[in-house]
Design a protein around this motif. Structure first.
Motif, PDB file in Angstrom:
ATOM      1  N   GLY A  30    -136.381  17.309 -25.778  1.00 31.35           N
ATOM      2  CA  GLY A  30    -134.947  17.103 -25.889  1.00 31.35           C
ATOM      3  C   GLY A  30    -134.776  15.654 -26.280  1.00 31.35           C
ATOM      4  O   GLY A  30    -135.188  14.762 -25.545  1.00 31.35           O
ATOM      5  N   THR A  31    -134.225  15.382 -27.432  1.00 31.98           N
ATOM      6  CA  THR A  31    -134.246  14.030 -27.943  1.00 31.98           C
ATOM      7  C   THR A  31    -133.460  13.966 -29.248  1.00 31.98           C
ATOM      8  O   THR A  31    -132.924  14.962 -29.681  1.00 31.98           O
ATOM      9  N   SER A  32    -133.391  12.800 -29.845  1.00 31.16           N
ATOM     10  CA  SER A  32    -132.744  12.714 -31.150  1.00 31.16           C
ATOM     11  C   SER A  32    -133.606  11.914 -32.109  1.00 31.16           C
ATOM     12  O   SER A  32    -134.250  10.948 -31.737  1.00 31.16           O
ATOM     13  N   PHE A  33    -133.637  12.359 -33.348  1.00 34.67           N
ATOM     14  CA  PHE A  33    -134.543  11.762 -34.321  1.00 34.67           C
ATOM     15  C   PHE A  33    -134.148  12.199 -35.725  1.00 34.67           C
ATOM     16  O   PHE A  33    -133.353  13.131 -35.898  1.00 34.67           O
ATOM     17  N   THR A  34    -134.715  11.513 -36.714  1.00 41.73           N
ATOM     18  CA  THR A  34    -134.459  11.846 -38.116  1.00 41.73           C
ATOM     19  C   THR A  34    -135.760  12.244 -38.793  1.00 41.73           C
ATOM     20  O   THR A  34    -136.777  11.584 -38.597  1.00 41.73           O
ATOM     21  N   ILE A  35    -135.710  13.299 -39.576  1.00 39.67           N
ATOM     22  CA  ILE A  35    -136.865  13.668 -40.404  1.00 39.67           C
ATOM     23  C   ILE A  35    -136.434  13.613 -41.856  1.00 39.67           C
ATOM     24  O   ILE A  35    -135.365  14.096 -42.209  1.00 39.67           O
ATOM     25  N   ARG A  36    -137.280  12.994 -42.668  1.00 38.70           N
ATOM     26  CA  ARG A  36    -137.012  12.959 -44.098  1.00 38.70           C
ATOM     27  C   ARG A  36    -138.206  13.576 -44.796  1.00 38.70           C
ATOM     28  O   ARG A  36    -139.300  13.033 -44.774  1.00 38.70           O
ATOM     29  N   SER A  37    -138.027  14.728 -45.397  1.00 39.10           N
ATOM     30  CA  SER A  37    -139.149  15.418 -46.027  1.00 39.10           C
ATOM     31  C   SER A  37    -138.671  16.111 -47.293  1.00 39.10           C
ATOM     32  O   SER A  37    -138.431  17.308 -47.315  1.00 39.10           O
TER      33      SER A  37
ATOM     34  N   ASP B  12    -127.877  11.114 -26.506  1.00 36.71           N
ATOM     35  CA  ASP B  12    -128.391  12.001 -27.543  1.00 36.71           C
ATOM     36  C   ASP B  12    -128.020  13.455 -27.300  1.00 36.71           C
ATOM     37  O   ASP B  12    -128.673  14.353 -27.775  1.00 36.71           O
ATOM     38  N   GLU B  13    -126.983  13.666 -26.503  1.00 39.59           N
ATOM     39  CA  GLU B  13    -126.553  15.047 -26.310  1.00 39.59           C
ATOM     40  C   GLU B  13    -126.039  15.597 -27.635  1.00 39.59           C
ATOM     41  O   GLU B  13    -125.392  14.892 -28.394  1.00 39.59           O
TER      42      GLU B  13
ATOM     43  N   LEU C 172    -123.583  17.803 -30.111  1.00 34.84           N
ATOM     44  CA  LEU C 172    -122.121  17.791 -30.185  1.00 34.84           C
ATOM     45  C   LEU C 172    -121.461  18.660 -29.116  1.00 34.84           C
ATOM     46  O   LEU C 172    -120.534  18.227 -28.432  1.00 34.84           O
ATOM     47  N   THR C 173    -121.967  19.876 -28.955  1.00 34.09           N
ATOM     48  CA  THR C 173    -121.310  20.777 -28.003  1.00 34.09           C
ATOM     49  C   THR C 173    -121.370  20.214 -26.586  1.00 34.09           C
ATOM     50  O   THR C 173    -120.408  20.310 -25.821  1.00 34.09           O
ATOM     51  N   GLU C 174    -122.505  19.585 -26.249  1.00 34.17           N
ATOM     52  CA  GLU C 174    -122.637  18.972 -24.929  1.00 34.17           C
ATOM     53  C   GLU C 174    -121.678  17.798 -24.790  1.00 34.17           C
ATOM     54  O   GLU C 174    -121.055  17.599 -23.748  1.00 34.17           O
ATOM     55  N   LYS C 175    -121.576  16.983 -25.824  1.00 33.10           N
ATOM     56  CA  LYS C 175    -120.673  15.835 -25.779  1.00 33.10           C
ATOM     57  C   LYS C 175    -119.245  16.319 -25.532  1.00 33.10           C
ATOM     58  O   LYS C 175    -118.525  15.788 -24.696  1.00 33.10           O
ATOM     59  N   LEU C 176    -118.848  17.363 -26.275  1.00 27.67           N
ATOM     60  CA  LEU C 176    -117.485  17.867 -26.125  1.00 27.67           C
ATOM     61  C   LEU C 176    -117.270  18.425 -24.721  1.00 27.67           C
ATOM     62  O   LEU C 176    -116.237  18.183 -24.098  1.00 27.67           O
TER      63      LEU C 176
END
Lengths: 198, 373
Positions: free
Chosen positions: B218-225, B340-341, B343-347
């Motif tokens: 559970g985390t937040s990150f960016t992938i560029r591929s 890093d929640e 969107l639905t969790e943030k709301l």
């Protein structure tokens, strides 16, 4: 120049005589080397993964028990494919007698290709039906021969042994199989280009 | 000299070196070079690849560790004697399932070829436009999977079935099951996206981007591929992720095979994945390399912040339209750490704080609340 493949020696052959003389390490290495290819081959006949694993276990235990009599096997890898195929087909027949699935369904060299299926869905109905027909026209033995030749790199003679066919039959299967697939994919590409460009 | 004659797809199909590349990724570097140097052979190569994919069909993933297990069991039963060798533990529940993503990964390979072909034939494709590596017409889905492609310039929000958020950047696509499997959550990415994965340790989250596999809890990150880039990149914003290379493009692995390099990335670390030699390199530079989108740098830490500012932050981050009665909510403020929640969790958390509920309609978020004291 196109890249070349440095041919690697089949790791099974040199170990075979050791296995036959009772070397357990050699047996373990051969089993490890052949397990996955045989497993994948098995999934082409049945969806029952546990049955495949059972058959593989039986196969290798049989090999070990009969090891003293197997030193005459000149080409062990295709031999394993053949023995496994026989076991699996026998077992699927036996199992299917007690299950709802008919033997004919179980014996199908199945699951042609996922990607082909979704390509079908994307093309127009008329073309789709035509292409479906082309795929279905590939007999299951032809699909099996193609798999053994191109995915498993077996020779014509080896495939003939594994499948119990004559060499010429294998050659025919392969030639027409590739031809059909090529025509098929060519048609798919053209139709997709037309679809996206329109 | 044989490079000068017409090359037929059958020639490549018959070539063991070509097959070793397609099926096992052998000699990928040399082959990629060859493909680049011989654009006139691209069509034959694409056809040959597709023919071989058909011949192979769909195969289960069968990790090396499981093979070792099975072999071990066989060896043990040699000692135990024949009586105990027939496992009675055959149970339908333990059957291996065919995994959708294996098929999807296979599709990706073939898509790479066809996609390139199609894009080069389209008359008005802008030169710099990166092709999305799905072969189907953009945005097409089927009964089991959804596929979403963003061909606009601004990021596009995608809500996954588990509530995780994905911001798809330009010329990128994501494919995922309409309902995640019980044991794990798996998505396939082409292009670049920022992920906020809903925390759920029992159900790890996998991203397959070509041959790069990323596992997160559970985390937040960016992938560029992007298919057209020689390297793929990953940058972690919060939490930890582990990445490794799948053995081949055709068989994505759920855990790294023995001997395969696995890299664990922590916040603000980024790594580069080379498609040709399948190696990862940690990048010294900890700044986002290419045009970051706002969410990658937002903290979502709020201290007695007016709710209108909080909604503004959400709007900026996710490009969603939030409708609410500003007059009614003018006295509401939020103190929360939404990190890093997704969107639905943030709301959910914001609504909890201000005693409101929200619903989503036509891509817009409607807040229903009575106001704050």
């Amino acid at each position: 120049m196109r890249p070349k493949l440095i041919l690697q020696e089949d790791p099974v052959s040199p170990l075979w005589q050791l296995l036959c003389s009772g070397d357990k390490d050699a047996f373990g290495q051969i089993t490890e080397n052949c397990y996955k290819p045989l497993y994948h081959y098995g999934t082409k006949f049945t969806d029952d993964r546990e049955l495949i694993k059972d058959c593989l276990q039986d196969l290798f235990l049989d090999i070990w028990e009969k090891r003293a009599h197997l030193s005459g096997v000149a080409n062990p890898r295709p031999y394993l494919f053949q023995a496994f195929r026989n076991n699996l087909l026998r077992r699927t027949r036996r199992v299917s007698r007690f299950s709802e699935i008919g033997a004919e369904d179980e014996l199908e060299f199945s699951s042609f290709s996922y990607e082909a299926e979704w390509i079908h869905r994307e093309t127009e109905a008329g073309l789709e039906q035509k292409l479906q027909l082309v795929m279905k026209q590939l007999p299951k033995r032809q699909r099996e021969a193609l798999y053994l030749r191109y995915y498993e790199n077996l020779t014509y003679e080896e495939i003939a042994d594994v499948m119990g066919l004559r060499r010429q039959a294998v050659a025919n299967y392969l030639q027409y199989g590739i031809q059909k697939l090529r025509d098929y994919w060519q048609q798919v590409v053209i139709s997709l280009v037309l679809l996206l460009a329109s | 000299m044989d490079d000068y004659r017409e090359l037929k797809p059958e020639d490549l199909v018959e070539d063991p070196a070509f097959r070793a590349w397609v099926y096992h990724g052998t000699g990928a570097e040399a082959w990629n070079e060859w493909v680049n140097e011989h654009p006139d052979h691209a069509q034959a190569a694409d056809l040959a690849r597709n023919i071989l994919a058909s011949v192979r069909g769909e195969l289960d993933s069968f990790p090396g560790s499981e093979v070792k297990n099975r072999v071990q069991r066989i060896l043990e039963s040699l000692d135990a004697g024949r009586s105990g060798t027939h496992p009675a533990d055959r149970s339908a529940n333990h059957r291996d399932r065919r995994l959708w993503w294996q098929a999807a990964a296979a599709g990706l390979v073939l898509a790479a070829g066809l996609g390139a072909l199609i894009y080069t034939r389209l008359p008005e494709a802008p030169a710099e436009k990166k092709s999305v590596a799905f072969v189907r017409a953009p945005g097409t889905s089927d009964q089991t999977h959804l596929e979403i492609v963003n061909d606009s310039e601004s990021p596009r929000l995608v809500n996954l079935p588990d509530g995780s958020s994905v911001l798809l950047k330009r010329a990128s696509g994501i494919r995922f099951p309409r309902q995640f499997a019980v044991a794990k959550r798996e998505v396939e990415l082409s292009g670049e996206a920022f992920f906020e994965v809903k925390k759920n340790p029992e159900h790890p989250f996998f991203v397959y981007a070509g041959q790069m596999v990323t596992r997160v809890i559970g985390t937040s990150f960016t992938i560029r591929s992007y298919q057209s880039d020689a390297t793929a990149k990953i940058r972690v914003k919060t939490g930890k992720v582990s990445v490794w290379a799948a053995e081949t493009v055709l068989t994505a692995s759920q855990e790294p095979s023995t001997g395969i390099q696995e890299l664990v990335l922590e916040p603000n670390q980024q790594a580069e994945f080379s498609r040709s030699d399948l190696k990862f390199a940690l990048l010294e530079n900890d700044r986002p390399e290419v045009a970051p989108i706002p969410i990658e740098q937002m903290s979502f830490e709020f201290r007695r912040t007016a709710v209108s500012d909080v909604f503004e932050a959400i709007r900026t981050a996710y490009q969603v339209d939030i409708r609410y009665d500003a007059g009614l909510l003018r006295r509401c403020s939020v103190t929360a750490s939404l990190g890093d929640e997704p969107l639905t969790e943030k709301l959910n958390m914001i609504c909890e704080v201000i005693g409101a509920t929200y619903r989503e309609k036509n891509g817009k978020i409607y807040i229903e609340a009575g106001g704050c004291e």
